[in-house]
Design a protein around this motif. Sequence first.
Motif, mmCIF file in Angstrom:
data_model
loop_
_atom_site.group_PDB
_atom_site.id
_atom_site.type_symbol
_atom_site.label_atom_id
_atom_site.label_comp_id
_atom_site.label_asym_id
_atom_site.label_seq_id
_atom_site.Cartn_x
_atom_site.Cartn_y
_atom_site.Cartn_z
ATOM 1 N N UNK A 105 0.780 -1.440 0.004
ATOM 2 C CA UNK A 105 0.215 -0.012 -0.077
ATOM 3 C C UNK A 105 1.039 1.206 -0.025
ATOM 4 N N UNK A 106 2.053 1.304 0.552
ATOM 5 C CA UNK A 106 3.103 2.272 0.480
ATOM 6 C C UNK A 106 3.257 2.663 -1.026
ATOM 7 N N UNK A 107 3.253 2.162 -2.015
ATOM 8 C CA UNK A 107 3.239 2.181 -3.250
ATOM 9 C C UNK A 107 2.242 3.035 -3.990
ATOM 10 N N UNK A 108 0.995 2.875 -3.416
ATOM 11 C CA UNK A 108 -0.089 3.643 -3.849
ATOM 12 C C UNK A 108 0.138 5.207 -3.688
ATOM 13 N N UNK A 168 -6.256 6.953 -1.650
ATOM 14 C CA UNK A 168 -6.493 5.754 -2.315
ATOM 15 C C UNK A 168 -7.700 4.881 -1.509
ATOM 16 N N UNK A 169 -8.542 4.286 -2.007
ATOM 17 C CA UNK A 169 -9.842 3.372 -1.383
ATOM 18 C C UNK A 169 -9.174 2.218 -1.217
ATOM 19 N N UNK A 170 -9.127 1.599 -0.125
ATOM 20 C CA UNK A 170 -8.561 0.050 0.454
ATOM 21 C C UNK A 170 -9.706 -0.854 0.517
ATOM 22 N N UNK A 171 -9.754 -1.809 0.070
ATOM 23 C CA UNK A 171 -10.792 -2.826 0.499
ATOM 24 C C UNK A 171 -10.185 -3.937 1.371
ATOM 25 N N UNK A 172 -10.183 -4.244 2.461
ATOM 26 C CA UNK A 172 -9.851 -5.326 3.130
ATOM 27 C C UNK A 172 -10.483 -6.790 2.603
ATOM 28 N N UNK A 181 -13.932 -0.933 4.212
ATOM 29 C CA UNK A 181 -13.364 0.136 3.292
ATOM 30 C C UNK A 181 -12.726 1.265 4.120
ATOM 31 N N UNK A 182 -11.416 1.526 3.696
ATOM 32 C CA UNK A 182 -10.815 2.669 4.272
ATOM 33 C C UNK A 182 -10.183 3.501 3.448
ATOM 34 N N UNK A 183 -10.073 4.734 3.575
ATOM 35 C CA UNK A 183 -9.267 5.438 2.629
ATOM 36 C C UNK A 183 -7.940 5.743 3.047
ATOM 37 N N UNK A 184 -7.062 5.512 2.115
ATOM 38 C CA UNK A 184 -5.584 5.565 2.738
ATOM 39 C C UNK A 184 -5.196 7.075 2.346
ATOM 40 N N UNK A 185 -4.491 7.640 3.439
ATOM 41 C CA UNK A 185 -4.144 9.032 3.140
ATOM 42 C C UNK A 185 -2.831 9.282 3.643
ATOM 43 N N UNK A 186 -2.151 10.169 3.077
ATOM 44 C CA UNK A 186 -0.554 10.560 3.469
ATOM 45 C C UNK A 186 -0.693 11.770 4.360
ATOM 46 N N UNK A 196 -7.670 -3.904 -3.426
ATOM 47 C CA UNK A 196 -8.195 -4.942 -2.493
ATOM 48 C C UNK A 196 -6.802 -5.248 -1.919
ATOM 49 N N UNK A 197 -6.886 -5.224 -0.346
ATOM 50 C CA UNK A 197 -5.697 -5.657 0.163
ATOM 51 C C UNK A 197 -5.935 -6.641 1.279
ATOM 52 N N UNK A 198 -4.562 -7.281 1.728
ATOM 53 C CA UNK A 198 -4.646 -8.185 2.578
ATOM 54 C C UNK A 198 -3.413 -7.575 3.529
#
Lengths: 336, 336
Positions: A3-6, A10-14, A235-240, A319-321
């Motif tokens: 996810x650090x490459x996104x 960015x929306x993440x789905x577990x 659902x989470x939103x990845x932010x910096x 989609x993330x694990x």
Amino acid sequence: MDIHDLKTPALLVDAAALDANIDTMATTRPGDRLRPHVKAFKSTEMARHIAERGNHHSFCCATLREMEGLAAAGLGRDLLLANETLDSPRLALLAARPDSRITVAVDSPETIDVAVSSGAEVLIDVDVGLPRCGCDPGDAEALGAEARSRGLSVRGVMGYEGHVVGNPDRDERAVGVEESMTLLRAAQHSVGGITSAGGTGTFDMHPLTDEVQAGSYLLMDTEYDRLGLPFRQALTLLATVISVSRKGWAIADCGLKSLGMDHGEPAIPGYEVFFCSDEHTTLLPSQESGLGLPRVGDRIRVIPAHVDPTVAYHERLNLVAGDDVIDSWAVDLRGW
Amino acid sequence: MDIHDLKTPALLVDAAALDANIDTMATTRPGDRLRPHVKAFKSTEMARHIAERGNHHSFCCATLREMEGLAAAGLGRDLLLANETLDSPRLALLAARPDSRITVAVDSPETIDVAVSSGAEVLIDVDVGLPRCGCDPGDAEALGAEARSRGLSVRGVMGYEGHVVGNPDRDERAVGVEESMTLLRAAQHSVGGITSAGGTGTFDMHPLTDEVQAGSYLLMDTEYDRLGLPFRQALTLLATVISVSRKGWAIADCGLKSLGMDHGEPAIPGYEVFFCSDEHTTLLPSQESGLGLPRVGDRIRVIPAHVDPTVAYHERLNLVAGDDVIDSWAVDLRGW
């Protein structure tokens, strides 16, 4: 990919939470007892996953774009536009597809005209208490008869109890559902066919309803989380974090254009959200968390307050694990 | 083409109102005294029109996507990312373009690192009262010195008085601007270079500011309309009435996914907005208007409460003269 490459936001789905939600729902509402609502995720790839894992093959849509996308993707076995439309030409193109079954909600002579001219099947949409679309319950029989007299296939009735789905008191919610479904079943008695109703907040309160229309259960949000449902936040939103002030706040690169705001501010575990602006969220450590300020460059996960209008701002669901990005689904059904 | 040929919901831009707004602004803030803010419209075609008609050739962006789009369209003469970023690789690709001048806001050692590694010029972003990005005013001199010591071109300082731009009392607004600009000018005195600040609500309160960053003046919304500014409402959302209830309300096919909701409900002249849901707005005739209910199939025009997050939901801006659609601009700079 990590996810650090996104790039963010960015929306993440577990993926595990999503699959748990699909499984939980499919246990209570198996197969065609559930009509998954595409408006909550707007992605044909996600619809395909729900069909495969959940074994649900009838979908519910709020827009013609959603209908067209699913039909084109080969997911048109039984598509319901759970909404009124005046757009005969586009509905006719859908109804003419040999690979799709197309049904549309109607609640007026005008919308029956549209169904007739397009060749779609219909559900009579009944007002069961939400001040939105749907005919008066007393008019359902006449509308159904009119539709049949004009050659339409009337599959039954639908009615959305949207005025009660958000009540955090489960008992009151159940009473509200029953009041609405009493109205809907009376209409169904006069019209015939099936009943289609409900949503994520009332998914397990519909023993007599033929199919439940639910979509938010898949990804969830802070608003539905208040209801104590057996669904996980997927659902989470990845932010910096792009800035930290010595005054005690930090700023993340997500805001009004990446989060639906009609249900208020998003949540960030361990932090208080001060406010959101177009591309910023100002946050502070919560008293209880004992956390310090994040550092510039840190990544945080934000929980949206309302899933549907949040997803509609984004191009992809990642989609993330854990921190691994295992797939990416296009949010290809945005717009109208 | 006529607006009745558009599928709805669809954004309409009154071409005459837009041009009047461009002209009004260009009279007060000519040429590079204005840095039009692309975040409010996210369209390279609209940026090109502003450059041609308004003679403004330096643009302000909130995202790298906006920067990349303008540069690729040949509009990169002087682009400011008025926001912090940690994305060195994308900023470096922009800064390497021979046809573009790229400047980025910095407010920390970390963001200075990004500017150094990407080769962008910088503005020192100063906190002038809005709890968002920007260094403490007392830190500006040291940050500017650090940036210069690392070989950066420091073009000056920026500071956005976002905490006062929405104050409907013009005198209070002016006092707030002056307080913020006193801080910014002190920072500029120690850093050198230009001052960049302001927005639509304070565009004519910056005699000493080198450039004003404004975007909402172009299209406007109900929130800015309260301020008594000399700009006309150019943006409306065209919607279709899809249902009318005998209980006295009507439903239009626009909602949370076509309207930014953080400033509350949109406005519909002659009607009260009851509530919005994902793809619906329930409305009633206002007492004062004496209007009756619209009919199913009628088209109505809705005025968004907040222009920026509204435009970000849409694929196109349809330029209109009355009911004629005279052009269509892609909203091609959405996302991040």
